[in-house]
Motif scaffolding. Sequence first.
Motif, PDB file in Angstrom:
ATOM      1  N   GLY A 145       0.765  -1.232   0.000  1.00  0.00           N
ATOM      2  CA  GLY A 145       0.000   0.000   0.000  1.00  0.00           C
ATOM      3  C   GLY A 145       0.797   1.283   0.000  1.00  0.00           C
ATOM      4  N   ALA A 146       2.035   1.243   0.512  1.00  0.00           N
ATOM      5  CA  ALA A 146       2.803   2.488   0.633  1.00  0.00           C
ATOM      6  C   ALA A 146       4.276   2.160   0.811  1.00  0.00           C
ATOM      7  N   PRO A 147       5.150   3.073   0.407  1.00  0.00           N
ATOM      8  CA  PRO A 147       6.581   2.837   0.600  1.00  0.00           C
ATOM      9  C   PRO A 147       6.983   3.022   2.060  1.00  0.00           C
ATOM     10  N   LEU A 148       8.075   2.382   2.431  1.00  0.00           N
ATOM     11  CA  LEU A 148       8.679   2.579   3.743  1.00  0.00           C
ATOM     12  C   LEU A 148       9.852   3.538   3.612  1.00  0.00           C
ATOM     13  N   ASP A 149      10.007   4.387   4.607  1.00  0.00           N
ATOM     14  CA  ASP A 149      11.176   5.257   4.642  1.00  0.00           C
ATOM     15  C   ASP A 149      12.434   4.398   4.713  1.00  0.00           C
ATOM     16  N   ASN A 150      13.505   4.860   4.100  1.00  0.00           N
ATOM     17  CA  ASN A 150      14.746   4.076   4.120  1.00  0.00           C
ATOM     18  C   ASN A 150      15.289   3.875   5.529  1.00  0.00           C
ATOM     19  N   GLN A 151      14.917   4.753   6.462  1.00  0.00           N
ATOM     20  CA  GLN A 151      15.329   4.530   7.847  1.00  0.00           C
ATOM     21  C   GLN A 151      14.692   3.257   8.398  1.00  0.00           C
ATOM     22  N   VAL A 152      13.458   2.995   7.985  1.00  0.00           N
ATOM     23  CA  VAL A 152      12.804   1.754   8.425  1.00  0.00           C
ATOM     24  C   VAL A 152      13.506   0.549   7.808  1.00  0.00           C
ATOM     25  N   TRP A 153      13.895   0.661   6.536  1.00  0.00           N
ATOM     26  CA  TRP A 153      14.647  -0.427   5.906  1.00  0.00           C
ATOM     27  C   TRP A 153      15.962  -0.665   6.640  1.00  0.00           C
ATOM     28  N   GLN A 154      16.630   0.413   7.050  1.00  0.00           N
ATOM     29  CA  GLN A 154      17.853   0.250   7.837  1.00  0.00           C
ATOM     30  C   GLN A 154      17.552  -0.455   9.157  1.00  0.00           C
ATOM     31  N   ASN A 155      16.434  -0.099   9.770  1.00  0.00           N
ATOM     32  CA  ASN A 155      16.068  -0.727  11.041  1.00  0.00           C
ATOM     33  C   ASN A 155      15.788  -2.215  10.868  1.00  0.00           C
TER      34      ASN A 155
END
Length: 245
Positions: A145-155
């Motif tokens: 439904g929506a993209p994740l911020d790259n900070q979340v990907w880092q997490n």
Amino acid sequence: MIDLVPTRHGRNIVLYNLQACEEMGISPPAPDWLFTTYWTQRTHSVPGSGRGDAVMIDQPAPMVLRTYCRGGLIRHFSQRRFMFTTLESSRPFRELQLLHFMREAGLPVPMGLAGRVSRFGLAYEASILMEQIPHCQEVHQRLLGAPLDNQVWQNIGHVIRRMHDKQVYHHDLNIHNILIDQHDKLWLIDFDKCGLKKGSDWKPGNLDRLQRSLLKEQSRAQQHYYFNDDNWQALTAGYLQPIAS
């Protein structure tokens, strides 16, 4: 290791993590609670997702009951039965022990409350009752439904690194087994057939499995799937971050 308290009820052996039950504020679950049919007859539970019987329970506490099922071709011959050797080697016993180890290590996993082993001669069926993480969904569902911020990907990468640093091998590390809550906190789930593993040679392959699951879901999505190379690079960067001592 935690001392799991076994109680026999006919062919059924119920394993209790009394420490987790106390922390959840519930009494040790009744044996009926370890059977899917008990909950499907009640209005305060709904079927979960994933292979096998999983039930999301609201009352008397937010819990998840999952029945162990076989995967692969063998499921066509015996979907829910496994060969019994010892209680300590049964699936619920191992998973409850691993969840306790990970909670004690500060990793974001649900508490394991109880397990059931039902003997049928040389075979057994089993289930596990766990804490339900509130206001969560699979990261996979979020990406539809929506993209994740790259900070979340880092997490995400950082959480996996913390798990690997404790030598925990996740047998099925895929994007369905990583949850995200309303505050973007991440949780790891589904530790059947997982365990502690020595060395580090297996860790890159564990990450590769996650990447393959993302690419697979991206290829089969009927609408846009919010995952790209930059996201994977961010996840990898988070994995490579030093862990604070």
